[in-house]
Motif scaffolding. Structure first.
Motif, short mmCIF file in Angstrom:
data_model
loop_
_atom_site.label_atom_id
_atom_site.label_comp_id
_atom_site.label_asym_id
_atom_site.label_seq_id
_atom_site.Cartn_x
_atom_site.Cartn_y
_atom_site.Cartn_z
N ARG A 97 0.62 -1.17 0.08
CA ARG A 97 0.10 -0.01 0.07
C ARG A 97 0.87 1.15 0.05
O ARG A 97 0.58 2.20 -0.53
CB ARG A 97 -1.19 0.17 1.12
CG ARG A 97 -2.11 -1.13 1.13
CD ARG A 97 -3.09 -1.07 2.24
NE ARG A 97 -3.69 0.01 2.40
CZ ARG A 97 -4.34 0.68 3.12
NH1 ARG A 97 -4.44 -0.08 4.50
NH2 ARG A 97 -5.11 1.74 3.44
N ALA A 116 -0.69 6.02 3.82
CA ALA A 116 -1.43 4.68 3.40
C ALA A 116 -1.51 3.56 4.37
O ALA A 116 -2.37 3.00 4.82
CB ALA A 116 -1.06 4.20 1.99
N GLU A 117 -0.32 3.33 4.85
CA GLU A 117 0.15 2.30 5.86
C GLU A 117 1.13 2.31 6.61
O GLU A 117 2.38 1.65 6.41
CB GLU A 117 0.09 0.64 4.84
CG GLU A 117 -0.04 -0.73 5.91
CD GLU A 117 -0.02 -1.61 4.77
OE1 GLU A 117 0.50 -1.72 3.69
OE2 GLU A 117 -0.73 -2.63 5.32
#
Ligand code: ZN
Ligand code: ZN
Length: 259
Positions: A82, A122-123
């Motif tokens: 991600r 995102a991550e």
């Protein structure tokens, strides 16, 4: 013996070095590959020892140099899928090795344990790096401390910890209101006060080295951050990092493992 050095730390670039006599890793590559290697050599650190680079999240101050660095040194770039998808395509490493937060990744005698953190990416991951009996934390870009970071901090002998801003300087400063709110939010950055509280109330007795990291140029000063930790300076070695140059090289002594 473990060697630690913040090659760059701040909103214009982050790169943290952790090595032993034979091998080393980098957490983040947010300055150019050329700058990274030049700064390492200036501190007497040989880039040829690097075996891997890990990317914490897609923001350019953590990821912009990874493509060229991993290619030039022929080392793998570890990243989540991600994060890879969220970063600028032209920053993406050519041959990524994807990890999942919670995976243990073995690099020579190091074990790298990434885990999720609170940040607007995102991550986003923090990392605990283990080497025999020593654990080192790389905890920057955290909006608010979560149970993960508290739990991993308990195990650490040394920590690169974000001390991004002084509350008063941020709120009285000249940043636009939305940016102030983003920085202070639960997915923004860690203040000096939050970092101090985390260390004072959640570190283990083995913590002896703290590297104050990712200081804002606008909303903090090295003196302000250092002063906030004054009462802990007799029990913990506290070092500053810099956005302008590699920081001091710090050594951690381990207990030799009998074979
Ligand atoms: Zn950052
Ligand atoms: Zn960030």
């Amino acid at each position: 013996m473990i060697t630690l050095c913040a090659i760059a730390s701040g909103s214009n670039g982050n790169c943290y070095y952790i090595g032993n006599h034979h091998e080393a890793i980098l957490i983040d590559a947010g300055i150019s590959a050329r700058q990274t290697m030049a700064r390492m050599r200036k501190q007497g650190i040989d880039p040829a020892k690097l075996r891997a680079v890990f990317i914490s999240h897609e923001h350019s101050d953590h990821a912009s140099g990874v493509r060229v660095l991993s290619k030039r040194l022929k080392i793998p770039a570890y990243i989540t899928s991600r994060t890879y998808m969220a970063m600028y395509a032209y920053h993406r490493p050519m041959a990524p090795r994807f990890f999942i937060p919670g995976d243990e990744i073995h690099i020579g005698s190091f074990v790298v344990l990434p885990f999720l953190k609170n940040h607007d990416a995102a991550e986003p991951c923090s990392f605990r790096i283990m080497h025999n009996d020593i654990s080192i934390g790389v905890f920057t870009d955290i909006g608010s401390p979560c149970d993960n970071v508290r739990q991993h901090l308990q195990q650490c002998r040394a920590v690169f910890l974000e001390t991004n801003y002084d509350e008063k300087m941020l709120w009285e400063g000249r940043y636009p209101w939305p940016l102030k709110k983003r920085i202070a939010s639960d997915v923004g950055h860690l203040s000096n006060d939050q970092a101090f509280d985390l260390i004072k109330n959640h570190s283990g007795s083995q913590l002896n080295t703290l590297l104050l990291s990712h200081l804002s140029a606008e909303n903090n000063t090295p003196e302000t951050a250092m002063n906030r930790f004054e009462e802990l300076r007799y029990s913990i070695n506290i070092h500053l990092t810099s956005r302008y140059a590699a920081g001091e090289v710090v050594f951690l002594e381990g207990y030799e493992v009998m074979k």
